[in-house]
Design a protein around this motif. Structure first.
Motif, mmCIF file in Angstrom:
data_model
loop_
_atom_site.group_PDB
_atom_site.id
_atom_site.type_symbol
_atom_site.label_atom_id
_atom_site.label_comp_id
_atom_site.label_asym_id
_atom_site.label_seq_id
_atom_site.Cartn_x
_atom_site.Cartn_y
_atom_site.Cartn_z
ATOM 1 N N ASP A 1 101.252 1.830 77.908
ATOM 2 C CA ASP A 1 102.170 2.715 77.198
ATOM 3 C C ASP A 1 102.391 3.995 78.001
ATOM 4 O O ASP A 1 101.484 4.806 78.143
ATOM 5 C CB ASP A 1 101.597 3.050 75.826
ATOM 6 N N ILE A 2 103.616 4.159 78.535
ATOM 7 C CA ILE A 2 103.963 5.387 79.240
ATOM 8 C C ILE A 2 105.020 6.180 78.458
ATOM 9 O O ILE A 2 105.521 7.193 78.946
ATOM 10 C CB ILE A 2 104.445 5.106 80.686
ATOM 11 N N THR A 3 105.348 5.728 77.252
ATOM 12 C CA THR A 3 106.408 6.382 76.477
ATOM 13 C C THR A 3 106.025 7.804 76.097
ATOM 14 O O THR A 3 106.835 8.730 76.215
ATOM 15 C CB THR A 3 106.735 5.561 75.221
ATOM 16 N N LEU A 4 104.796 8.003 75.665
ATOM 17 C CA LEU A 4 104.346 9.352 75.313
ATOM 18 C C LEU A 4 104.394 10.274 76.530
ATOM 19 O O LEU A 4 104.750 11.455 76.418
ATOM 20 C CB LEU A 4 102.933 9.305 74.728
ATOM 21 N N ILE A 5 104.050 9.740 77.682
ATOM 22 C CA ILE A 5 104.121 10.539 78.908
ATOM 23 C C ILE A 5 105.564 10.945 79.177
ATOM 24 O O ILE A 5 105.843 12.092 79.556
ATOM 25 C CB ILE A 5 103.554 9.755 80.107
ATOM 26 N N SER A 6 106.486 10.016 78.982
ATOM 27 C CA SER A 6 107.896 10.331 79.255
ATOM 28 C C SER A 6 108.396 11.450 78.357
ATOM 29 O O SER A 6 109.269 12.235 78.758
ATOM 30 C CB SER A 6 108.773 9.078 79.081
ATOM 31 N N SER B 1 111.652 19.752 86.287
ATOM 32 C CA SER B 1 110.981 19.136 87.437
ATOM 33 C C SER B 1 110.641 17.674 87.193
ATOM 34 O O SER B 1 110.358 16.934 88.139
ATOM 35 C CB SER B 1 109.704 19.904 87.783
ATOM 36 N N GLN B 2 110.670 17.260 85.949
ATOM 37 C CA GLN B 2 110.371 15.867 85.625
ATOM 38 C C GLN B 2 111.629 15.014 85.445
ATOM 39 O O GLN B 2 111.537 13.830 85.134
ATOM 40 C CB GLN B 2 109.512 15.794 84.356
ATOM 41 N N SER C 1 112.215 11.989 87.381
ATOM 42 C CA SER C 1 111.940 12.363 88.768
ATOM 43 C C SER C 1 110.676 11.673 89.275
ATOM 44 O O SER C 1 109.910 11.080 88.509
ATOM 45 C CB SER C 1 111.742 13.881 88.871
ATOM 46 N N GLY C 2 110.448 11.815 90.568
ATOM 47 C CA GLY C 2 109.233 11.272 91.161
ATOM 48 C C GLY C 2 107.983 11.866 90.553
ATOM 49 O O GLY C 2 106.934 11.204 90.482
#
Length: 210
Positions: free
Chosen positions: A168-173, A181-182, A191-192
């Motif tokens: 799960d990377i949704t919370l990070i997004s 910067s993101q 972004s990278g």
């Protein structure tokens, strides 16, 4: 299809399947999350190649499926990732259709991994509602979030059924909200710097797979 000509020089080959987030729309190739993940794995002593990719901005599950068929790719890989579904949500497609097509893509990913489901992993769909593009689009950002969560619930359930690792990377997004910067220069994609966070989240999980 993006081919890594140096893949055979490594102990593990890698195939990344997906859409704009995998191909890294509006960022340099080195900043793609999958490329960053491969680099982090090598730093950890896991000799994995930068990925081959079947991915394009705008693809839905059905379009990815068609592209895989057109590619004629018959290779077997030591590692396979799948990240797909944001365009299904964006276009207003229903989750029932997504479930069927995503389930079939999981089986395709397993075949690419030589029928070793333990070498396949899925990343959740990130929330594009956090981007400036979404803010300026007039669309309801809370509704976008709810729909993304619904699609991800389907993906997670299908991964559990198939015995596939789900990350799960949704919370990070969602931490990208308000942080330029993101966000990539197009105002829509990440972004990278944000992709690095996905790679770091995936690293310990994928390292165990290999």
């Amino acid at each position: 299809m993006v081919i890594n000509p140096d893949a055979s020089a490594h102990a593990h080959t890698y195939l990344a399947l997906g859409d704009s987030y995998t191909i890294g729309e509006s960022v340099p190739a080195r900043d793609r999350w999958s490329v960053q993940l491969a680099g982090l794995l090598r730093k950890e002593g896991v000799d994995v190649a930068d990925p081959d990719m079947i991915a394009r901005t705008g693809w839905t599950t059905s379009e990815l499926t068609e592209a895989i068929q057109r590619s004629g790719n018959q290779k077997t890989y030591g590692l396979v990732s799948l990240l797909i579904g944001v365009n299904n949500q964006y276009r207003g497609q229903d989750t029932n259709r997504y479930r069927t097509e995503f389930r079939n893509l999981l089986q395709t990913a397993i075949r690419f991994a030589g029928n070793k489901r333990g070498r396949v992993f899925v990343l959740s769909i990130p929330d594009w509602g956090m981007t400036p593009y979404a803010a300026n689009s007039g669309r309801d950002r809370q509704q976008i979030a709810r729909e993304i969560d619904a699609f991800n619930a389907v993906a997670q359930e299908e991964c559990q059924k198939a015995g596939i690792v789900y990350i799960d990377i949704t919370l990070i997004s969602r931490t990208a909200a308000g942080d330029a910067s993101q966000i990539a220069e197009d105002g829509l994609h990440f972004s990278g710097k944000q992709y690095r966070l996905w790679a770091e989240k995936a690293l310990p999980v994928v390292k165990k797979l290999l």
